[in-house]
Design an enzyme around this catalytic site. Structure first.
Site, mmCIF file in Angstrom:
data_model
loop_
_atom_site.group_PDB
_atom_site.id
_atom_site.type_symbol
_atom_site.label_atom_id
_atom_site.label_comp_id
_atom_site.label_asym_id
_atom_site.label_seq_id
_atom_site.Cartn_x
_atom_site.Cartn_y
_atom_site.Cartn_z
ATOM 1 N N LYS A 182 0.838 -1.206 0.000
ATOM 2 C CA LYS A 182 0.000 0.000 0.000
ATOM 3 C C LYS A 182 0.873 1.256 0.000
ATOM 4 O O LYS A 182 2.088 1.168 0.134
ATOM 5 C CB LYS A 182 -0.916 -0.004 1.227
ATOM 6 C CG LYS A 182 -1.691 -1.291 1.445
ATOM 7 C CD LYS A 182 -2.903 -1.417 0.552
ATOM 8 C CE LYS A 182 -3.624 -2.722 0.870
ATOM 9 N NZ LYS A 182 -4.739 -3.021 0.014
HETATM 10 C C1 LIG Z 1 -5.536 -4.092 0.757
HETATM 11 C C2 LIG Z 1 -7.006 -4.118 0.703
HETATM 12 C C3 LIG Z 1 -7.778 -4.561 1.786
HETATM 13 C C4 LIG Z 1 -7.215 -5.049 3.111
HETATM 14 O O1 LIG Z 1 -6.099 -5.773 3.015
HETATM 15 P P1 LIG Z 1 -5.276 -6.376 4.268
HETATM 16 O O2 LIG Z 1 -4.240 -7.168 3.578
HETATM 17 O O3 LIG Z 1 -6.206 -7.170 5.079
HETATM 18 O O4 LIG Z 1 -4.712 -5.241 5.038
HETATM 19 C C5 LIG Z 1 -9.154 -4.502 1.677
HETATM 20 N N1 LIG Z 1 -9.750 -4.048 0.557
HETATM 21 C C6 LIG Z 1 -9.039 -3.611 -0.504
HETATM 22 C C7 LIG Z 1 -9.774 -3.092 -1.684
HETATM 23 C C8 LIG Z 1 -7.649 -3.657 -0.480
HETATM 24 O O5 LIG Z 1 -6.949 -3.251 -1.544
#
Ligand SMILES: *Cc1c(COP(=O)(O)O)cnc(C)c1O
Length: 412
Positions: A182
């Protein structure tokens, strides 16, 4: 030739120093770092409350629980996303109802969303796909009209605004995520944001084993000494831990550790710099690839900025490129040590979702969402991270073009 990964976190000495300092502090859980981190994230999303959790997925799970969504309820969401945005609906026993996306922004089509609402619809989980906040205000208006909550899955949209409002500030409750791919990372982690104190406190309690709200933030003496709080409590901490073992509701361990939070605090301090760097990388890709007649680049509506999470291009024109050709292009990039991926296969075509749809626990099956399905067979996520160089962008794009022309030749 050198490897160019799909993503890479941007960690400086500032992050390392703060994590080390936190390790030396002796307080590894339920301490000041998580509070500082959640305040920084809430401020960035223009919200009063932040609740740091162990992942974005855990945050979405708690958000739906806090809103009281459960069995018998339907929740509308997008089929074109990371699977967690729909899984959270299944976790609480509710039924995901999918709605097709708009071909330009790749977010749910607001008209189709409005048309899909029934008396059983109890919430909307909207996703800022690839960091694009388009239509969030329209979703909000639809949710208000029907008096149902909007949950903003802004896991891909940290730090961006739409018509002067921050991602995370549209729904009743929003969730951000901090996995290493992210915009900023805590290793693993997430943060719930809301203006609603009651929802925030419920989430605080549920992330911490259902402990009473006041106690959920209180640290027992064992934790002060650096041990895991529960170790002291289980070991018969007795009166000294007070109500550490009193649980008001069914809870979870979705807490964020102080080490993860320290990493996040240092990253949040660099957020503006990080967003600038990502915009620069996106600009390089646009410069290198725009005008390419076989590629559709990320499309921004005039009033929209993008929080660059990934850079996803699409092979042009339905029918012009097959899924097999796309998959061979990705394989070709990977053979050249270039990280590329097929963001995202549609959620409703994942085999276990197809099985749930046959049992009536999910609404929407293959063929129902032609735009999402067509887009998802033609997307290619290209390497995208803060320190990607112009030379790397050139190698990635040159290799992409080479693989595409091979496919063209192969057609004869
Ligand atoms: C990254 C993401 C999440 C959550 O991801 P985690 O790996 O659990 O932190 C949820 N929804 C979307 C659209 C994402 O891109």
């Amino acid at each position: 030739m050198h490897e160019i990964p799909l993503s890479r976190p941007d960690i400086t000495n500032a992050e390392i120093d703060l994590v080390v300092q936190t390790m030396k502090s002796g307080r590894l859980a339920l301490g000041p770092m998580a509070e500082r981190f959640e305040q920084a994230v809430a401020a960035s999303a223009d919200r009063a409350h932040g609740v740091a959790v162990s992942s974005g997925t855990a945050g979405l799970h708690l958000a739906l629980l806090a809103l009281g969504i459960g069995p018998g309820d339907e929740v509308i969401t997008t089929p074109f996303s990371f699977v967690a945005s729909a899984n959270c609906i299944l976790y609480v026993g509710a039924k995901p109802v999918f709605v097709d996306v708009c071909p330009r922004t790749l977010n749910m089509d607001p008209e189709k969303l409005a048309a899909a609402i029934t008396p059983r619809t109890k919430a909307i989980v909207a996703v800022e796909t690839f960091g694009n906040p388009a239509y969030m205000d329209e979703y909000e208006a639809i949710a208000q009209r029907h008096e149902i909550p909007l949950v903003e899955d802004c896991c891909e949209a940290l730090g961006v605004s739409h018509r002067g409002r921050r991602a995370g500030s549209f729904g009743r409750i929003g969730v951000l995520a901090f996995y290493p791919n992210k915009q900023i990372t805590t290793g693993e982690g997430g943060c719930i944001v809301t203006d609603d104190r009651r929802l925030a406190n419920l989430c605080r309690s549920m992330r911490n084993q259902g402990r009473a709200i006041a106690d959920a933030r209180e640290r027992p003496s064992a934790a002060e000494a650096g041990a895991a709080p529960t170790a002291g409590a289980i070991g018969g901490g007795g009166g000294s831990v007070g109500s550490w073992l009193s649980h008001e509701r069914l809870g979870y361990n979705f807490r964020m550790s102080e080490l993860n939070a320290a990493l996040g605090v240092a990253q949040m301090r660099r957020l503006d710099e990080i967003i600038r760097k990502r915009q620069h990388v996106a600009n390089m890709y646009f410069k290198r690839l725009s005008g390419h007649h076989d590629l559709i680049l990320p499309t921004l509506l005039p009033e929209t900025e993008m929080s660059w999470f990934v850079f996803v291009v699409r092979l042009g024109g339905p029918g012009a490129w097959t899924r097999d050709e796309r998959d061979r292009i990705i394989a070709g990039l990977r053979r050249h040590e270039i990280g590329a991926s097929d963001y995202f296969p549609c959620i409703h075509t994942q085999p276990f979702y197809e099985a749930l749809a046959r049992e009536g626990q999910v609404r929407g099956r293959a063929g129902d969402f032609p735009i999402a399905e067509s887009v998802s067979t033609r997307t290619i996520a290209l390497p995208f991270f803060n320190d990607l160089t112009e030379r790397d962008v050139d190698i990635v794009c040159g290799t992409l073009e080479l693989m595409m022309s091979r496919e063209n030749l192969g057609r004869g």
